[in-house]
Design a protein around this motif. Structure first.
Motif, PDB file in Angstrom:
ATOM      1  N   UNK A 271       0.820  -1.219   0.000  1.00  0.00           N
ATOM      2  CA  UNK A 271       0.000   0.000   0.000  1.00  0.00           C
ATOM      3  C   UNK A 271       0.854   1.269   0.000  1.00  0.00           C
ATOM      4  N   UNK A 272       2.135   1.149   0.446  1.00  0.00           N
ATOM      5  CA  UNK A 272       2.990   2.345   0.519  1.00  0.00           C
ATOM      6  C   UNK A 272       3.901   2.495  -0.691  1.00  0.00           C
ATOM      7  N   UNK A 298      -2.835 -14.772  -3.740  1.00  0.00           N
ATOM      8  CA  UNK A 298      -3.600 -13.995  -4.726  1.00  0.00           C
ATOM      9  C   UNK A 298      -4.760 -13.273  -4.047  1.00  0.00           C
ATOM     10  N   UNK A 299      -5.392 -13.946  -3.096  1.00  0.00           N
ATOM     11  CA  UNK A 299      -6.505 -13.324  -2.365  1.00  0.00           C
ATOM     12  C   UNK A 299      -6.010 -12.088  -1.611  1.00  0.00           C
ATOM     13  N   UNK A 300      -4.841 -12.230  -0.980  1.00  0.00           N
ATOM     14  CA  UNK A 300      -4.253 -11.109  -0.238  1.00  0.00           C
ATOM     15  C   UNK A 300      -3.865  -9.974  -1.185  1.00  0.00           C
ATOM     16  N   UNK A 301      -3.270 -10.350  -2.314  1.00  0.00           N
ATOM     17  CA  UNK A 301      -2.852  -9.348  -3.307  1.00  0.00           C
ATOM     18  C   UNK A 301      -4.073  -8.587  -3.828  1.00  0.00           C
ATOM     19  N   UNK A 302      -5.155  -9.326  -4.099  1.00  0.00           N
ATOM     20  CA  UNK A 302      -6.376  -8.688  -4.604  1.00  0.00           C
ATOM     21  C   UNK A 302      -6.917  -7.654  -3.623  1.00  0.00           C
ATOM     22  N   UNK A 303      -6.860  -8.003  -2.333  1.00  0.00           N
ATOM     23  CA  UNK A 303      -7.372  -7.077  -1.323  1.00  0.00           C
ATOM     24  C   UNK A 303      -6.557  -5.789  -1.272  1.00  0.00           C
ATOM     25  N   UNK A 304      -5.231  -5.926  -1.474  1.00  0.00           N
ATOM     26  CA  UNK A 304      -4.357  -4.766  -1.268  1.00  0.00           C
ATOM     27  C   UNK A 304      -4.116  -3.964  -2.540  1.00  0.00           C
ATOM     28  N   UNK A 305      -4.531  -4.501  -3.669  1.00  0.00           N
ATOM     29  CA  UNK A 305      -4.298  -3.808  -4.943  1.00  0.00           C
ATOM     30  C   UNK A 305      -5.433  -2.821  -5.183  1.00  0.00           C
ATOM     31  N   UNK A 362      -4.049 -18.560 -12.448  1.00  0.00           N
ATOM     32  CA  UNK A 362      -5.337 -18.263 -13.098  1.00  0.00           C
ATOM     33  C   UNK A 362      -6.486 -18.835 -12.263  1.00  0.00           C
ATOM     34  N   UNK A 363      -6.281 -20.039 -11.723  1.00  0.00           N
ATOM     35  CA  UNK A 363      -7.336 -20.637 -10.881  1.00  0.00           C
ATOM     36  C   UNK A 363      -7.502 -19.850  -9.586  1.00  0.00           C
ATOM     37  N   UNK A 364      -6.376 -19.388  -9.035  1.00  0.00           N
ATOM     38  CA  UNK A 364      -6.432 -18.647  -7.765  1.00  0.00           C
ATOM     39  C   UNK A 364      -7.161 -17.316  -7.930  1.00  0.00           C
ATOM     40  N   UNK A 365      -6.933 -16.627  -9.052  1.00  0.00           N
ATOM     41  CA  UNK A 365      -7.637 -15.349  -9.296  1.00  0.00           C
ATOM     42  C   UNK A 365      -9.135 -15.588  -9.394  1.00  0.00           C
ATOM     43  N   UNK A 366      -9.501 -16.630 -10.126  1.00  0.00           N
ATOM     44  CA  UNK A 366     -10.936 -16.933 -10.257  1.00  0.00           C
ATOM     45  C   UNK A 366     -11.560 -17.207  -8.889  1.00  0.00           C
ATOM     46  N   UNK A 367     -10.840 -18.012  -8.087  1.00  0.00           N
ATOM     47  CA  UNK A 367     -11.376 -18.363  -6.776  1.00  0.00           C
ATOM     48  C   UNK A 367     -11.465 -17.137  -5.874  1.00  0.00           C
ATOM     49  N   UNK A 368     -10.439 -16.273  -5.948  1.00  0.00           N
ATOM     50  CA  UNK A 368     -10.424 -15.074  -5.097  1.00  0.00           C
ATOM     51  C   UNK A 368     -11.615 -14.177  -5.411  1.00  0.00           C
ATOM     52  N   UNK A 369     -11.908 -14.023  -6.704  1.00  0.00           N
ATOM     53  CA  UNK A 369     -13.047 -13.172  -7.107  1.00  0.00           C
ATOM     54  C   UNK A 369     -14.358 -13.856  -6.726  1.00  0.00           C
ATOM     55  N   UNK A 370     -14.362 -15.176  -6.884  1.00  0.00           N
ATOM     56  CA  UNK A 370     -15.593 -15.934  -6.606  1.00  0.00           C
ATOM     57  C   UNK A 370     -15.957 -15.870  -5.120  1.00  0.00           C
ATOM     58  N   UNK A 371     -14.941 -15.793  -4.264  1.00  0.00           N
ATOM     59  CA  UNK A 371     -15.189 -15.854  -2.817  1.00  0.00           C
ATOM     60  C   UNK A 371     -15.680 -14.546  -2.222  1.00  0.00           C
ATOM     61  N   UNK A 375     -21.176  -6.836  -2.356  1.00  0.00           N
ATOM     62  CA  UNK A 375     -20.980  -6.014  -3.557  1.00  0.00           C
ATOM     63  C   UNK A 375     -19.984  -4.882  -3.297  1.00  0.00           C
ATOM     64  N   UNK A 376     -19.945  -4.358  -2.061  1.00  0.00           N
ATOM     65  CA  UNK A 376     -19.020  -3.258  -1.755  1.00  0.00           C
ATOM     66  C   UNK A 376     -17.571  -3.719  -1.758  1.00  0.00           C
ATOM     67  N   UNK A 377     -17.350  -5.021  -1.586  1.00  0.00           N
ATOM     68  CA  UNK A 377     -15.973  -5.533  -1.536  1.00  0.00           C
ATOM     69  C   UNK A 377     -15.379  -5.744  -2.921  1.00  0.00           C
ATOM     70  N   UNK A 378     -16.200  -5.705  -3.940  1.00  0.00           N
ATOM     71  CA  UNK A 378     -15.661  -5.892  -5.297  1.00  0.00           C
ATOM     72  C   UNK A 378     -14.947  -4.640  -5.761  1.00  0.00           C
TER      73      UNK A 378
END
Length: 1446
Positions: A271-272, A298-305, A362-371, A375-378
């Protein structure tokens, strides 16, 4: 002297054939002082040793020369040093001399730069390579010198730290660091790495970057781990160096644990990180992933990106671009607006690369988005990654991306605002994924799921708005393809999108007008509404104010004229619709600067509009259907479009004159003529004006029309006068009314006499003698009634919005007339089979197309409407009386009423009065406008308002009776069901239905779902009042008759009407609150208003309540009606409504579940009787009962307990009871409804066991015990249900048992057996008990299979093979479980004999041996069916064996 020098040079290099001074002389010609550079240090050990070894150092900017091969030089120098008498001290002297020599910066630079071969050495390629190392590199290659040379270099480095790049472009610190790269051997790697890190701690940023980036090329592998730890620590301290540190780390050879640790640190700093460094950071994270931790990382990266923060808002971008232009000449750097876009593009490229080459990512990104489940978290990154996954299609990720996007959109998690944000902030990046965006939009638009279609439309719109003209062309092309697909829903959405684009971006769309025009070739497959939209958008482009698409004007005129001149009704219809839409665009009111009251159109355009209207009128005069369509289309145009005042005035004048001339006559003293029936003036509401009044001459017109039809063949060439058809009466009046409304701002004073004026009809007593009339007379009478009802429906449409009390009274009276006439019409239609009514809706297929649907429905006299009611009513029966009377009533719940035999007279009377249902004739009635529903409010006003304000000649009070209420509610429910209920799958069905679902909803289609919902919410207080009135009615009835609904003296017909009205009110509320649009945030306020109305009926004072509180109060309000619901269907409607409301309740789900369980249980434990005193029964009753029972079992806390209570306690009550008796505690359970109960219990039991979580070996003992207990209960319930078949052995029960028995067995094998595997040792008694109980059930299933074979009933035998397969699997699965627990000896097989349901052996099977072989494997631990003792012994043996194995 020179000669001496030369000789000494030759003697030093006696091994070499090269003449060094000569080469020096030739190379340095013109520099006489060069040799003196060596002489300045005549005794320098450093220079001397180098010379002896083959390297000549030079002064100035000339490179040092090497005369021998590099390896030979190093070997010689090492030998010289080693053989020197002062060894090892000579090394220190050599280094000191080196330090002295390089004090001169020029010489130091020469030592850092590559040597050059001497000119003589170049002649022999074997002695020297093309590229030579620098002198320092050569010295570093000598092990005895390496450490000290490194120390010297590090001591020199600080001198050059702050100099930067010199004039000749050399960066000395970088050169020094480069000397250390790729050394063959490092003597003291630890010391070197510590010195490097020390240097990093003091050096400026640029040199820090150089050192860190070079580390992988400097250090040996053994040092990589330690250095990684150092860098990891540095990374946490210094946020300016992430890029070089990560570059270095990604090139170091690290252990997985260390890599994971480093990655966590990097993730923490994400984040910095500066924006331009982000791609490198993301690349490191993705490239350091292993298969095991991919999902987590990937889930962690998605949250912080946070890509949203990478792009500045538009206002800031504009100001920054201005700052940049001002600061171009200044030294300070202003970030470019595109920096964010470029960085995001690079980040996405990194993600794309990782996805393409690593399947786990690729599977991890799909799963991260799926989980993500809020709606506010997207985030924006979710959509972008889905586009990447779709575009790369790595590891077949395209299908996964489509699936996830559809699922997210369907659940409302990815919404339009996120899409908008993505396109707005990252259009440049998105452009690269345009093909994927287009493909996804196409897929969504074609989806049969109506929830995802709008999102596909948003994708198209955003792509058109954000991208260049090439993309816009592709978008339009794709939408045109959708519009020509022939799939109704797809065509609708595509045309709607094109219309939106034309209205929002007319200039851009004008470039693609030719594409849109191509849809004209596919008009054959379009509905009227679609043709309307198509011509609207084409004429908007061609004739709109800007006339962007003016080049297709001629084509449009040609198409319209061609269609209008066609003799085929279908094409003429297209021509009329198209022409009217063109008039709407050409004649639209335009802004005039002077604000004059005259016309706003140019003269030529005005002339064209008039000519087009005249053309359509002349072309449609020959056919009444075409003329009626023209009037209807023109009326719609007046309603939806503001026309030029001159055009408007012309239409109004001609319509008023023609209507008076064609349909209105003055009332005279006598009405004589050759009519089919004697003429009579009927339904006059203005009796005081009977002298000199007017009337609608319906009967004479019908008579003329009939004569015209019979005379057409003879007088075809003679008559040329305009023909007036009664078919045009209602459409023409609608046009007249709307024209007056537009011209006089809603005031209908000019035509208000038409509301109360009578019609020239015949006395309706003729209906009683309908059986004695001829077929032609009966059909004439039916048509007369249809025309009259449609006239009244249009007058209600016209005057329902008038506020004058007298007008309101007349409107309510007209509704009474309609309900009364519909009652008569039912009687007439029952006596006139095969009759086709006159057309009333002209924008669909012609009447010929409707004949099959209506005529096939006619003989089925008992056919009921979808809502289960018949409309009958009260009305004024003659012109003088105007008495409100209840004439007949609707049957409440059709099939539930099995009337007992009565006396023959009553039966005949009933037969005479029974009519057919009018639902089959729905398309032949004029559509009621949504505004007409406001008449529902009159029921509340009529008593006081109407009676007090009508001072003279007070008549009997007029208010909405049950029949009128039912009529309006039925229409309202149809409208809501059409507009708000989830649309069916939009794929074209294999067999096209004969009637179009949209027939009769042409005006409703002009409104969108939100507008319809808003209208409904405005009426909610009125609906609540009617609901409370129904509640009070039944409550009073129950209190008066001590709770007996069928007590003597109760008006059965009124009861049935009130019951139907009660049910319809609940259905209307259910349809409203079930609208899918309420789930969207944009309609949240609307939902709050609606809930507020219901909540306000209970808590009037409270305001500013939250959504949870509102839904709770609304739920409580509606729950109060539970005590008076008169039928099971009404009870079901109330329950479903409460379930819908509970979904808006947020956190109180458990409370709602408990209340719904309690409610449904009370309904199931209630005895339901009809108004005539009989028990409710029939298919509809059974369907409602099954749904209600399903809701009860679904909402109860313990399904297994509930099933056991009903099957184990309530059903046995029926066994010894009389045939028609009910269960004492569950009156809805009897022998007739047993199948309903049985099917529901089996289905819910199977669903419940599927929800038991699968067992894992890691489960603790408590969890295993809990699951085992659940399975024990489930198996016990299953056993009870299977055993019931012995008492209730009808074919449908057997079918249910075989079907759900197989499904239960499958679930047990899949979920139950793994639990037994793990639990056997610790809970062997429980496992044994469970298997013994289950064995009894499987044996009974085996008997059912045998019974099915004997009966040779295909309905039953279809289930047998799959069930037998599962029975066999069960046996072997138990054997496997015992083997796993080391007691397989406890298992043995015996031959199981085939028996039927009664337990008798089946001997007549040909393939008995084969069957026995099959069936022996369908049982466990069983030798002979007859001996239960064997079974017990087996159980003991199994237990003993398991003890031994322990």
């Amino acid at each position: 002297m020179m000669r001496k020098k030369k000789r000494s040079s030759i003697t030093v290099d006696d091994d070499s054939t090269l003449d060094v001074p000569k080469s020096k002389k030739t190379k340095s010609s013109g520099r006489p002082k060069k040799s003196s550079a060596q002489d300045s240090y005549p005794d320098s050990v450093f220079v001397q040793f180098l010379k002896e070894s083959g390297v000549t150092v030079t002064a100035g900017s000339t490179a040092n020369e090497i005369a021998v091969d590099q390896v030979i030089f190093q070997k010689r120098l090492q030998q010289h040093l080693r053989k020197h008498p002062r060894f090892p001290n000579i090394i220190q002297e050599f280094i000191s001399a080196l330090e002295t020599y390089i004090e001169d910066p020029e010489r130091f630079r020469n030592c850092l730069l590559p040597c050059v071969p001497s000119s003589t050495s170049q002649q022999d390629t074997n002695s020297s390579g093309s590229y030579q190392e620098s002198l320092v590199r050569l010295l570093l290659g000598i092990e005895m010198l390496q450490t000290q040379v490194i120390n010297t270099l590090f001591e020199k480095l600080p001198e050059f730290m702050f100099e930067g790049v010199s004039e000749d472009g050399l960066n000395v610190p970088r050169l020094i660091i480069n000397q250390l790269k790729w050394l063959d051997r490092i003597v003291d790697g630890k010391d070197l790495s510590s010195k490097l890190m020390q240097m990093v701690s003091v050096a400026p940023l640029e040199i820090q970057r150089d050192i860190i980036t070079s580390l992988p090329e400097i250090l040996e592998d053994s040092q990589h781990g330690d250095m990684a730890k150092e860098l990891n620590g540095l990374l946490q301290q210094n946020t300016q160096l992430p890029v070089p540190i990560l570059d270095a780390l990604s090139s170091l050879n690290l252990s997985s644990a260390l890599l994971s640790e480093v990655r966590e640190v990097v993730m923490g700093t994400l984040s910095a990180v500066q924006l331009e460094d982000l791609p490198v950071v993301v690349k490191f994270i993705l490239h350091s992933i292993s298969a095991s931790d991919a999902n987590e990382v990937v889930c962690d990266l998605r949250k912080k990106l946070e890509l949203e923060q990478c792009v500045l808002p538009a206002v800031l971008q504009a100001s920054q671009s201005r700052m940049k232009s001002k600061a171009m000449s200044g030294s300070s750097r202003v970030p470019s607006c595109n920096d964010g876009q470029d960085s995001v593009a690079l980040v996405l490229e990194v993600i794309k690369s990782a996805i393409r080459f690593q399947k786990t990512i690729s599977e991890a990104w799909l799963k991260a988005i799926e989980n993500v489940d809020e709606s506010d978290d997207h985030k924006v990154v979710d959509l972008l990654v889905l586009f990447i996954l779709h575009s790369t299609n790595a590891n077949h990720s395209r299908r996964g991306a489509e699936r996830v996007l559809k699922a997210k959109v369907r659940k409302g998690l990815i919404q339009e605002n996120l899409l908008q944000k993505t396109f707005k902030g990252h259009a440049q990046v998105m452009r690269g994924y345009f093909p994927s965006i287009l493909a996804l939009a196409q897929g969504l638009l074609r989806s049969p799921d109506c929830c995802v279609v709008p999102f596909g439309g948003h994708m198209y719109k955003q792509a058109f708005t954000a991208f260049d003209s090439y993309c816009q062309q592709e978008v339009v092309g794709s939408l045109v393809t959708h519009a020509c697909s022939g799939v109704s829903g797809e065509v609708d959405v595509a045309l709607e999108l094109l219309c939106e684009l034309v209205s929002q971006k007319p200039a851009e769309m004008s470039q693609f007008t030719v594409f849109v025009k191509g849809i004209l070739d596919y008009m054959d497959n379009l509905t009227s509404q679609q043709i309307r939209r198509l011509f609207h958008l084409l004429s908007r482009l061609a004739f709109g104010q800007e006339q962007h698409g003016g080049h297709i004007q001629d084509d449009m005129h040609i198409v319209i004229r061609k269609q209008l001149s066609s003799t085929v009704p279908k094409y003429k219809r297209i021509g009329i619709i198209g022409a009217v839409m063109m008039v709407g665009s050409m004649g639209a009111c335009r802004n005039t600067p002077d604000g004059s009251q005259g016309g706003t159109l140019p003269k030529e355009t005005h002339r064209q509009v008039m000519a087009l209207l005249e053309l359509v009128r002349s072309c449609s005069e020959s056919s009444p259907e075409a003329a009626a369509l023209y009037y209807d289309e023109l009326a719609n145009l007046l309603q939806t479009c503001k026309l030029d005042p001159l055009v408007q005035a012309w239409i109004g004048k001609s319509v008023l004159e023609d209507f008076q001339e064609d349909f209105v006559v003055d009332l005279g003293p006598d009405l004589k003529g050759p009519f089919v029936f004697p003429a009579s003036v009927m339904y006059n509401l203005d009796e005081d004006e009977s002298q000199g009044g007017i009337a609608i001459n319906l009967l004479p017109l019908m008579t003329q029309d009939q004569q015209h039809k019979t005379d057409t063949t003879q007088a075809a060439g003679v008559k040329k006068e305009r023909r007036v058809s009664p078919l045009c009466l209602s459409p023409f009046f609608r046009l007249l009314r709307l024209s007056e409304e537009v011209q006089h701002q809603g005031d209908l004073e000019e035509i208000d006499a038409l509301l109360g004026c009578p019609l020239i009809l015949t006395d309706m007593e003729v209906v009683e003698k309908v059986e004695s009339l001829s077929k032609a007379e009966r059909e004439f009478l039916c048509s007369l009634l249809f025309y009259t009802i449609n006239w009244f429906r249009e007058t209600v449409n016209a005057f329902c919005k008038q506020n004058d009390p007298e007008m309101k009274l007349k409107v309510v009276t007209r509704i009474q007339n309609i309900t009364y006439l519909q009652n008569l019409l039912q009687t007439c239609l029952a006596a006139t089979p095969g009759y086709t009514p006159p057309q009333a809706n002209f924008d669909g297929e012609s009447a010929e197309g409707m004949i099959p649907s209506s005529s096939s429905a006619l003989p089925k006299k008992g056919k009921k409407e979808s809502s289960g009611k018949k409309r009958k009513a009260s009305a004024s029966k003659n012109s003088s009386g105007d008495k409100s009377q209840l004439e007949g009533a609707a049957e409440a719940e059709d099939s539930q009423q099995d009337h007992p035999e009565k006396e023959s007279e009553k039966e005949k009377e009933k037969d005479a009065k029974s009519g057919v249902s009018l639902s089959s004739y729905w398309p032949f009635f004029r559509e009621l406008d949504v505004e007409a529903l406001s008449v529902l409010q009159c029921g509340l006003l009529s008593r006081t308002l109407l009676d007090t304000e009508l001072h003279s000649k007070l008549r009997e009070e007029v208010q909405l009776g049950p029949a009128e209420l039912l009529f309006l509610l039925e229409d309202m429910w149809r409208k809501l069901d059409f507009s708000l209920a989830s649309a069916p799958a939009k794929k074209a069905p294999f067999l096209k239905s004969k009637t179009d679902r949209a027939v009769g909803f042409a005006h409703l289609q002009q409104k969108n779902a939100k507008e319809v919902t808003t209208c409904c919410i405005e009426l909610l207080p009125t609906l609540c009042t009617h609901l409370e009135n129904c509640h009070n009615h039944f409550q009073t009835l129950l209190s008066e008759h001590q709770g007996v609904v069928d007590a003597p003296g109760v008006d059965v017909k009124e009861q049935q009407l009130m019951c139907s009205a009660y049910q319809l009110l609940l259905q209307v509320l259910h349809t409203t609150f079930s609208w899918a649009g309420f789930s969207g945030p944009e309609h949240r306020a609307l939902l709050k208003n609606a809930l507020g109305v219901l909540a306000g009926r209970l808590k009037e004072d409270e305001t500013d309540l939250t959504m949870d509180q509102l839904s709770r109060h609304a739920f409580e309000y509606l729950q109060n009606f539970r005590s008076t619901v008169p039928s099971l269907n009404t009870a079901l409607c109330l329950t479903q409504l409460l379930i819908v409301l509970s979904q808006y309740g947020g956190s109180n789900h458990r409370t709602y579940r408990e209340q719904i369980t309690s409610l449904t249980r009370s309904f199931l434990c209630q005895e339901w009787v009809t108004a005539s005193g009989e028990k409710e029964r029939g298919n509809k009753y059974n369907d409602a009962l099954q749904t209600l029972l399903g809701i009860y079992l679904e909402h109860t806390d313990d399904v297994l307990k509930a099933v056991e209570e009903i099957a184990g306690e309530r059903v046995p009550e029926l066994l010894n009871a009389a045939k028609d008796a009910n269960s004492r505690s569950w009156p809805t359970l009897n022998r007739q409804t047993f199948l309903v109960y049985y099917k529901s219990m089996m289905a819910e039991l199977e669903r419940a066991v599927r929800k038991i979580p699968p067992s894992k070996q890691t489960d603790n003992q408590e969890m295993q015990s809990e699951k085992l207990l659940t399975w024990n209960l489930a198996v016990r319930d299953f056993h009870i249900l299977i055993n019931l078949v012995k008492m209730f052995d009808s074919r449908p029960v057997l079918t249910v048992c075989l079907k759900y028995g197989r499904l239960f067995l499958e679930s047990f094998l899949k979920l139950g057996m793994p639990l037994l595997d793990y639990s056997f040792k610790k809970h062997k008694e429980d496992v044994q008990s469970l298997l013994k109980t289950f064995q009894l059930s499987t044996r009974q299933l085996h008997h059912m299979c045998g019974h099915s074979k004997i009966r040779q009933d295909t309905g039953l035998t279809n289930h047998v093979p799959a069930l037998k397969k599962n029975l066999e699997q069960f046996v072997y699965r138990v054997k496997a479980m015992l083997t796993l627990n080391h007691c397989q000896e406890a298992f043995w097989l015996g031959n199981l004999k085939n028996r039927d349901l009664k337990g008798e052996e089946i001997l007549s099977q040909r393939s008995q041996a084969v069957d026995e072989e099959e069936e022996e494997s369908s049982q466990l631990q069983s030798a002979e069916e007859e001996s239960d003792s064997d079974e017990k012994n087996n159980g003991q043996e199994e237990a003993e064996e398991s003890d031994e194995s322990d």
